[in-house]
Design an enzyme around this catalytic site. Sequence first.
Site, PDB file in Angstrom:
ATOM      1  N   GLU A  31      -5.603   2.783   6.067  1.00 52.78           N
ATOM      2  CA  GLU A  31      -5.256   2.636   4.646  1.00 52.78           C
ATOM      3  C   GLU A  31      -5.986   3.737   3.864  1.00 52.78           C
ATOM      4  OE1 GLU A  31      -5.480  -1.367   3.061  1.00 52.78           O
ATOM      5  OE2 GLU A  31      -6.283  -0.621   1.174  1.00 52.78           O
ATOM      6  N   ARG A  81       0.820  -1.227   0.000  1.00 49.84           N
ATOM      7  CA  ARG A  81       0.000   0.000   0.000  1.00 49.84           C
ATOM      8  C   ARG A  81       0.849   1.270   0.000  1.00 49.84           C
ATOM      9  NH1 ARG A  81      -2.066  -3.651  -1.253  1.00 49.84           N
ATOM     10  NH2 ARG A  81      -3.880  -4.723  -0.412  1.00 49.84           N
ATOM     11  N   SER A  98     -10.990  -2.069   3.072  1.00 45.90           N
ATOM     12  CA  SER A  98     -10.320  -2.201   4.376  1.00 45.90           C
ATOM     13  C   SER A  98      -9.972  -0.813   4.893  1.00 45.90           C
ATOM     14  CB  SER A  98      -9.019  -2.990   4.233  1.00 45.90           C
ATOM     15  OG  SER A  98      -9.305  -4.272   3.743  1.00 45.90           O
TER      16      SER A  98
HETATM   17  C1  LIG Z   1     -15.706  -2.384  -1.567  1.00 40.70           C
HETATM   18  C2  LIG Z   1     -14.254  -2.021  -1.694  1.00 40.70           C
HETATM   19  C3  LIG Z   1     -13.304  -3.027  -1.786  1.00 40.70           C
HETATM   20  C4  LIG Z   1     -11.947  -2.712  -1.900  1.00 40.70           C
HETATM   21  N1  LIG Z   1     -11.048  -3.725  -1.999  1.00 40.70           N
HETATM   22  C5  LIG Z   1      -9.737  -3.436  -2.137  1.00 40.70           C
HETATM   23  C6  LIG Z   1      -8.765  -4.479  -2.267  1.00 40.70           C
HETATM   24  O1  LIG Z   1      -9.091  -5.650  -2.290  1.00 40.70           O
HETATM   25  N2  LIG Z   1      -7.469  -4.119  -2.369  1.00 40.70           N
HETATM   26  C7  LIG Z   1      -7.058  -2.823  -2.369  1.00 40.70           C
HETATM   27  O2  LIG Z   1      -5.848  -2.560  -2.487  1.00 40.70           O
HETATM   28  N3  LIG Z   1      -7.948  -1.814  -2.237  1.00 40.70           N
HETATM   29  C8  LIG Z   1      -9.261  -2.081  -2.131  1.00 40.70           C
HETATM   30  N4  LIG Z   1     -10.168  -1.067  -2.010  1.00 40.70           N
HETATM   31  C9  LIG Z   1      -9.694   0.329  -1.923  1.00 40.70           C
HETATM   32  C10 LIG Z   1      -9.579   1.077  -3.274  1.00 40.70           C
HETATM   33  O3  LIG Z   1     -10.454   0.523  -4.245  1.00 40.70           O
HETATM   34  C11 LIG Z   1      -8.139   1.076  -3.795  1.00 40.70           C
HETATM   35  O4  LIG Z   1      -7.263   1.719  -2.898  1.00 40.70           O
HETATM   36  C12 LIG Z   1      -8.022   1.757  -5.170  1.00 40.70           C
HETATM   37  O5  LIG Z   1      -6.732   1.557  -5.656  1.00 40.70           O
HETATM   38  C13 LIG Z   1      -8.291   3.264  -5.137  1.00 40.70           C
HETATM   39  O6  LIG Z   1      -8.428   3.716  -6.479  1.00 40.70           O
HETATM   40  P1  LIG Z   1      -9.294   5.002  -6.827  1.00 40.70           P
HETATM   41  O7  LIG Z   1      -9.218   5.237  -8.289  1.00 40.70           O
HETATM   42  O8  LIG Z   1     -10.648   4.906  -6.260  1.00 40.70           O
HETATM   43  O9  LIG Z   1      -8.456   6.128  -6.073  1.00 40.70           O
HETATM   44  P2  LIG Z   1      -9.007   7.329  -5.141  1.00 40.70           P
HETATM   45  O10 LIG Z   1      -9.683   6.758  -3.960  1.00 40.70           O
HETATM   46  O11 LIG Z   1      -9.783   8.263  -5.988  1.00 40.70           O
HETATM   47  O12 LIG Z   1      -7.652   7.992  -4.733  1.00 40.70           O
HETATM   48  C14 LIG Z   1      -6.771   7.296  -3.835  1.00 40.70           C
HETATM   49  C15 LIG Z   1      -5.431   8.056  -3.815  1.00 40.70           C
HETATM   50  O13 LIG Z   1      -4.823   7.951  -5.102  1.00 40.70           O
HETATM   51  C16 LIG Z   1      -4.533   9.236  -5.634  1.00 40.70           C
HETATM   52  N5  LIG Z   1      -4.750   9.150  -7.086  1.00 40.70           N
HETATM   53  C17 LIG Z   1      -5.874   8.722  -7.735  1.00 40.70           C
HETATM   54  N6  LIG Z   1      -5.679   8.735  -9.067  1.00 40.70           N
HETATM   55  C18 LIG Z   1      -4.415   9.196  -9.276  1.00 40.70           C
HETATM   56  C19 LIG Z   1      -3.626   9.452 -10.435  1.00 40.70           C
HETATM   57  N7  LIG Z   1      -4.086   9.244 -11.677  1.00 40.70           N
HETATM   58  N8  LIG Z   1      -2.370   9.926 -10.246  1.00 40.70           N
HETATM   59  C20 LIG Z   1      -1.866  10.136  -9.007  1.00 40.70           C
HETATM   60  N9  LIG Z   1      -2.571   9.913  -7.874  1.00 40.70           N
HETATM   61  C21 LIG Z   1      -3.821   9.451  -8.017  1.00 40.70           C
HETATM   62  C22 LIG Z   1      -5.512  10.196  -4.939  1.00 40.70           C
HETATM   63  O14 LIG Z   1      -5.025  11.518  -4.893  1.00 40.70           O
HETATM   64  C23 LIG Z   1      -5.611   9.562  -3.553  1.00 40.70           C
HETATM   65  O15 LIG Z   1      -4.575   9.999  -2.709  1.00 40.70           O
HETATM   66  C24 LIG Z   1     -11.541  -1.350  -1.903  1.00 40.70           C
HETATM   67  C25 LIG Z   1     -12.510  -0.330  -1.821  1.00 40.70           C
HETATM   68  C26 LIG Z   1     -13.856  -0.659  -1.726  1.00 40.70           C
HETATM   69  C27 LIG Z   1     -14.870   0.447  -1.667  1.00 40.70           C
END
Ligand SMILES: Cc1cc2nc3c(=O)[nH]c(=O)nc-3n(C[C@H](O)[C@H](O)[C@H](O)COP(=O)(O)OP(=O)(O)OC[C@H]3O[C@@H](n4cnc5c(N)ncnc54)[C@H](O)[C@@H]3O)c2cc1C
Length: 305
Positions: free
Chosen positions: A298, A178, A228
Amino acid sequence: MIDKEMFSGILKENEIRFSEPMKDHTTFRTGGPADCFITPGSMDALISAVDICKREEIPFLVIGKGSNLLVGDKGIRGVVIKIDAPLDKTAISREGGKITVDAMAGISMMKLASYLMVEGIGGFEFASGIPGTMGGGLYMNAGAYGGELKDVVVSATCITADGDIKERTKEELDLSYRHSSLMENGDIVLSVKIELFEKDREDIKALMDDLKERRREKQPIEYPSAGSTFKRPEGYFAGKLIADSGLKGASVGGACVSEKHAGFIINKGDATSADIKALIEHVTDKVLRDTGVRLVPEVRFTGEF
Ligand SMILES: Cc1cc2nc3c(=O)[nH]c(=O)nc-3n(C[C@H](O)[C@H](O)[C@H](O)COP(=O)(O)OP(=O)(O)OC[C@H]3O[C@@H](n4cnc5c(N)ncnc54)[C@H](O)[C@@H]3O)c2cc1C
């Protein structure tokens, strides 16, 4: 002062909004208004928009699907740049048995996994249930069920803090549990190159179905959450520590520790971000007192609380 004129010729009318409720862009379904919220429709528009924010010294935050974000109830000052569809194209190149996929930052990892299944390309099944974009996934080094982006990433094209466009090598991305170097250097991901392999479509589907079923059984996916809430402390499982501290079902306002999986804080319907933050703090304090282990969120906190 942010106004439409700043982005004229770069963003279309429907790609810029003011006082946009962030609860509509986070999977927690909480968060106050962003002063300005933009969704660039092309890579050029994205690069120009970032350039303008830097030049005008306007604070900005890049987001994907908001699936790992807790946005304060007072919202976000400055500009939120959402990288989502239409910045979601992929290109596949096959050389011998080696397959390289170049995916734009805005593609959802779930959509990419389904597409790769149809193409008979294996190695990305682990990400098929993670509801984020490739950009957010790389930022977090997202992973599940024994796989993580680190296993497949070759490089990423980014806008650096100086405004240059640079291809970052895997080493420069410094991916670990992470964590990525983006958390320290503020790079913005434009696209990610991953290396995968040929695999039978049916085998990919069987694995993805199995992972989906395991998620459905164990996780409270029927409620808004950010997955998580806490990172896995070395040698422990956050969910077990929280459950052992008797915190299953503990709540603050509409925020609740899931009964199904104590590692998830869920929004029961009317939670505020303040409720979720208070519950995170309560859980952290109680687990520390009971076990001596300090849980680290996280989930990323952003905006004004
Ligand atoms: C039901 C559920 C299940 C999940 N299961 C998992 C799992 O199994 N494993 C896991 O690792 N995570 C899991 N997650 C968490 C989440 O989906 C991940 O962390 C995912 O990678 C976040 O991506 P996002 O596009 O939504 O980023 P966001 O939530 O929009 O952003 C997260 C961070 O990334 C940065 N960011 C976003 N896009 C960019 C970009 N293009 N360039 C630079 N920085 C950027 C943002 O500024 C922020 O700091 C889960 C979430 C939910 C709701």
